[in-house]
Design an enzyme around this catalytic site. Structure first.
Site, PDB file in Angstrom:
ATOM      1  N   THR A  40      -1.835   0.374  -5.210  1.00 40.52           N
ATOM      2  CA  THR A  40      -2.232   1.275  -6.286  1.00 40.52           C
ATOM      3  C   THR A  40      -1.311   2.491  -6.348  1.00 40.52           C
ATOM      4  O   THR A  40      -1.025   3.103  -5.322  1.00 40.52           O
ATOM      5  CB  THR A  40      -3.686   1.730  -6.064  1.00 40.52           C
ATOM      6  OG1 THR A  40      -4.481   0.572  -5.880  1.00 40.52           O
ATOM      7  CG2 THR A  40      -4.198   2.512  -7.260  1.00 40.52           C
TER       8      THR A  40
ATOM      9  N   HIS B  57      -2.489   7.486  -3.443  1.00 37.72           N
ATOM     10  CA  HIS B  57      -3.671   6.621  -3.362  1.00 37.72           C
ATOM     11  C   HIS B  57      -4.165   6.518  -1.912  1.00 37.72           C
ATOM     12  O   HIS B  57      -5.356   6.667  -1.629  1.00 37.72           O
ATOM     13  CB  HIS B  57      -3.329   5.238  -3.913  1.00 37.72           C
ATOM     14  CG  HIS B  57      -4.377   4.197  -3.680  1.00 37.72           C
ATOM     15  ND1 HIS B  57      -5.570   4.166  -4.372  1.00 37.72           N
ATOM     16  CD2 HIS B  57      -4.423   3.148  -2.819  1.00 37.72           C
ATOM     17  CE1 HIS B  57      -6.300   3.133  -3.953  1.00 37.72           C
ATOM     18  NE2 HIS B  57      -5.625   2.504  -3.014  1.00 37.72           N
TER      19      HIS B  57
ATOM     20  N   GLU C   6      -1.147  -1.305 -10.465  1.00 39.85           N
ATOM     21  CA  GLU C   6      -0.039  -1.612  -9.565  1.00 39.85           C
ATOM     22  C   GLU C   6       1.137  -2.160 -10.368  1.00 39.85           C
ATOM     23  O   GLU C   6       0.970  -2.655 -11.480  1.00 39.85           O
ATOM     24  CB  GLU C   6      -0.443  -2.688  -8.543  1.00 39.85           C
ATOM     25  CG  GLU C   6      -1.640  -2.315  -7.706  1.00 39.85           C
ATOM     26  CD  GLU C   6      -1.786  -3.203  -6.470  1.00 39.85           C
ATOM     27  OE1 GLU C   6      -0.811  -3.900  -6.113  1.00 39.85           O
ATOM     28  OE2 GLU C   6      -2.879  -3.189  -5.879  1.00 39.85           O
TER      29      GLU C   6
ATOM     30  N   TYR D  36       0.879  -1.178   0.000  1.00 41.31           N
ATOM     31  CA  TYR D  36       0.000   0.000   0.000  1.00 41.31           C
ATOM     32  C   TYR D  36       0.911   1.222   0.000  1.00 41.31           C
ATOM     33  O   TYR D  36       0.673   2.182   0.710  1.00 41.31           O
ATOM     34  CB  TYR D  36      -0.844  -0.069   1.283  1.00 41.31           C
ATOM     35  CG  TYR D  36      -2.045   0.829   1.405  1.00 41.31           C
ATOM     36  CD1 TYR D  36      -3.078   0.824   0.465  1.00 41.31           C
ATOM     37  CD2 TYR D  36      -2.187   1.668   2.519  1.00 41.31           C
ATOM     38  CE1 TYR D  36      -4.195   1.625   0.630  1.00 41.31           C
ATOM     39  CE2 TYR D  36      -3.306   2.466   2.694  1.00 41.31           C
ATOM     40  CZ  TYR D  36      -4.312   2.438   1.738  1.00 41.31           C
ATOM     41  OH  TYR D  36      -5.437   3.220   1.913  1.00 41.31           O
TER      42      TYR D  36
ATOM     43  N   GLN E 258     -15.957  -4.547  -0.485  1.00 41.92           N
ATOM     44  CA  GLN E 258     -14.841  -4.128   0.364  1.00 41.92           C
ATOM     45  C   GLN E 258     -15.310  -3.261   1.534  1.00 41.92           C
ATOM     46  O   GLN E 258     -14.904  -3.469   2.684  1.00 41.92           O
ATOM     47  CB  GLN E 258     -13.833  -3.356  -0.497  1.00 41.92           C
ATOM     48  CG  GLN E 258     -12.530  -2.994   0.215  1.00 41.92           C
ATOM     49  CD  GLN E 258     -11.521  -2.332  -0.724  1.00 41.92           C
ATOM     50  OE1 GLN E 258     -11.757  -2.190  -1.916  1.00 41.92           O
ATOM     51  NE2 GLN E 258     -10.384  -1.926  -0.186  1.00 41.92           N
TER      52      GLN E 258
END
Lengths: 425, 425
Positions: B358, B134, B201, B129, B240
């Site tokens: 991302t 992002h 990604e 992450y 999610q």
């Protein structure tokens, strides 16, 4: 064909397979073993022995031969529970009928003479969180007024764990290092975990899988579960507390997960089926895709013991940390877990491992981890020999045990899931 | 030996390997391909062709022969980056020197004639992450005043993803079903996702691993990275949002992750090294175990395009959704990611896949997912042909692309990472 493999009158001619053994002929769990310098291969536990399945291949279905020459059980499990039933019936015959004794006996090896391994090449390991008492106890430490999040009673919560660091019972637990930040500190430090914990879980081994994009109806879910084991999901609570938001536990868990080496088959558990505990009044019904009826829970007893360095030196007995039952602890059944996992088209594969999450009883007698027993370290507890514990110290050995008992059935056991903590490297 | 494999003057005799190609002789990425009804085997991309490494085994080091007869590249990657350098040097020679042409040319197959596969058996897939823009953009949607959590600038946040559902470019994206609960609804429903998204990604393929319990010093971390690919971490935002607390994303992500099929080696990226962007003033220094110096970032350009069903029918060009650079987006470098992952003794293995998370630019031109572009669906955007989008519709095709450019170096590309959404089953 009538299945008489559970008949309590059945007795094996193998030593140590009598009453009280984890491995009577009514159990017949599968595992992977090796002798010193020998190859890994499949075996079945019977009494104090392992029966070498490769060694008795001539006495089994010819089609299975290749599977029993493998160093893992994935190929065998992919055949599904029909093949498992056939194998079970044949093994039951071979191990009880004296006529086979001369052929079978040379293929028995003492369990004390072999090393056990993880029984499958684990493609994916998923850990769930279906132990509602655990979720409540842990949630209460963070959110006293609202311990369960709003999704808990709708969603069997789960997340992906690490497959590479799964090891069989007996593997040492190297105390992990990581970032930890006590609330009063301004910045985190990196160093050995000070809040190392175990977690008492059951694991399911997936047999037949599903194709990517396909789902598993809940009525078929159990046919995808080959069997069960114990699972210790070692956890570093200080690392976990600092790292877990927003994407969940990672380095706090993935340094090691230990499984008991035997796959206790779904067939062996049949006499121990029981109804799923009723949901408390006021709880929502499961959504339709998760609705089951029938006896989809299992009467599995659980126990955790601790042996410290000092106890070992004194020749003392281990301290029982918890005793409880699995079924009462599980808000979601195995079938619901499997169906939910594949409900988005996620493909399960033979040899996948699925953990239940920590299983704690509603009372204090069967709490599944030290985070609960010591209330996050606020209440260190007495071991009865002058020692206290909040979390695990170097030299501590944790043993998980599970067994099944039911009226009219012979007791079967899971074997042990053992790990001893050693200092950080 | 001087490494001249990056020399811009080097030209291959293979068609299509000239300037502008993703695959000039300065690239030489590895992949797994198959012809109709043929076996999966390793190849290297050159121009419009694949060179069959098994087919030219006689021209390579004899020791490698077995690795190039495998259907996955794990065994090859486990040899580490020294072997990769030797292979690269040899391939460079074979593909530029006319003397080898007669021997090599029969082992070239048109890329349009083969199917590409996931290049490794992925033991574990971890997603990080590290795209700070992002993380800020997503965090702002949930916590407007405090978008980044306190751990972000200390911990390279990551979590385990699903290995079984990783597929190579071209795999259709079956719209996943799942539980979703709009804020105003009283209870969740189960059904097809209404907020399906892509995530741009980069992925890293692990070469040599580390033993369980051992760590990887940050100075050695890059030697464990065999190469890179594009990764589309398809995400169902409605699933999610409802499922992710407290253990992170699960069914919202594990229905499919798509990789570009070529492993662009760490050696191929050497001319595109650059310094890690300076941390903003006031940000903490990384803890000592994560401190690096030198050029540990890479000048990788990224692009995402969308082609809708209507555009396809009209023969229109795809719509560019974003363009940006990877290095500026990454708060943590590849070396830091690898070191952190193993900092608790977690064992990485050859063929493991690690995603960056991302990657979005600080500006609006290079946002890496629709959740950011449409601000969580609040600002549907215009595609220029009368259509608008907030999230993906059935028939939408997303293409990720990446390439490297630097002064004095020949441009190299990653190839494409493609997926088209099809309706729920």
């Amino acid at each position: 064909m009538t299945d008489n493999t559970h008949d309590p009158k059945l007795v094996s001619w193998v030593a140590g397979a009598g009453p009280g053994s984890d491995f009577p002929v009514q159990n017949l769990p599968l595992g992977i073993f090796s002798e010193a310098k020998g190859k890994r291969r499949p075996g079945v536990a019977i009494g104090d022995y392992i029966l070498d399945l490769n060694g008795i291949a001539d006495l089994l279905d010819e089609e299975w031969r290749e599977d029993f020459a493998q160093p893992v059980l994935n190929a065998w499990l992919s055949r599904g529970n029909g093949a498992q039933r056939d194998l079970r019936a044949r093994l039951s015959e071979l191990l009880t009928d004296e006529r086979y004794r001369d052929d079978v006996e040379p293929q028995l090896i003492g369990q004390s003479e072999v090393r056990m391994h993880v029984p499958c090449l684990v493609g994916d390991y998923t850990d769930f969180y279906v132990g509602i008492n655990h979720a409540m106890n842990v949630g209460r430490q963070f959110r006293p007024d609202n311990p369960l999040l709003p999704n808990y009673k709708y969603v069997p919560i789960g997340y992906h764990g690490r497959a590479s660091s799964i090891r069989a019972s007996g593997e040492d637990v190297v105390r992990p290092c990581g970032q930890r930040k006590p609330p009063e500190a301004e910045a985190p430090e990196y160093g050995p975990s000070r809040r190392l914990d175990y977690e008492l879980e059951l694991g399911m081994w997936i047999g037949q899988g599903n194709a990517l994009g396909e789902r598993i109806p809940v009525r078929d879910a159990e046919s995808h579960i080959a069997g069960w084991c114990l699972l210790n999901d070692w956890s570093a609570r200080d690392i976990q507390g600092w790292e877990y938001q927003p994407l969940g536990p990672f380095l706090a868990k993935n340094f090691l997960s230990t499984v008991s080496p035997w796959i206790v088959t779904s067939e062996a558990l049949a006499p121990f089926r029981m109804p799923v505990p009723a949901r408390p009044e006021g709880d929502p019904e499961p959504l339709p895709y998760l609705q089951t009826d029938g006896d989809t829970a299992f009467a599995i007893q659980l126990e955790v013991t601790l042996m410290t360095e000092r106890m070992r030196a004194a020749g003392a007995a281990p301290k029982v940390l918890s005793r409880g039952t699995a079924a009462a602890a599980m808000y979601w059944s195995a079938a619901q877990i499997v169906t939910h996992h594949a409900s988005n088209g996620c493909n399960l594969q033979p040899g996948d491992l699925i953990g239940t999450g920590t299983l704690s009883t509603a009372s204090d007698e069967g709490l599944g981890c030290l985070l609960e027993i010591s209330e996050g370290g606020k209440r260190p507890f007495d071991l009865g020999n002058g020692e206290t514990r909040s979390f695990l110290e170097d030299g501590d050995e944790i043993v998980l045990r599970a067994w099944c008992e039911a009226e009219g059935a012979v007791r079967i056991g899971f074997g042990e899931c053992v790990g001893r903590v050693i200092p950080s490297r």
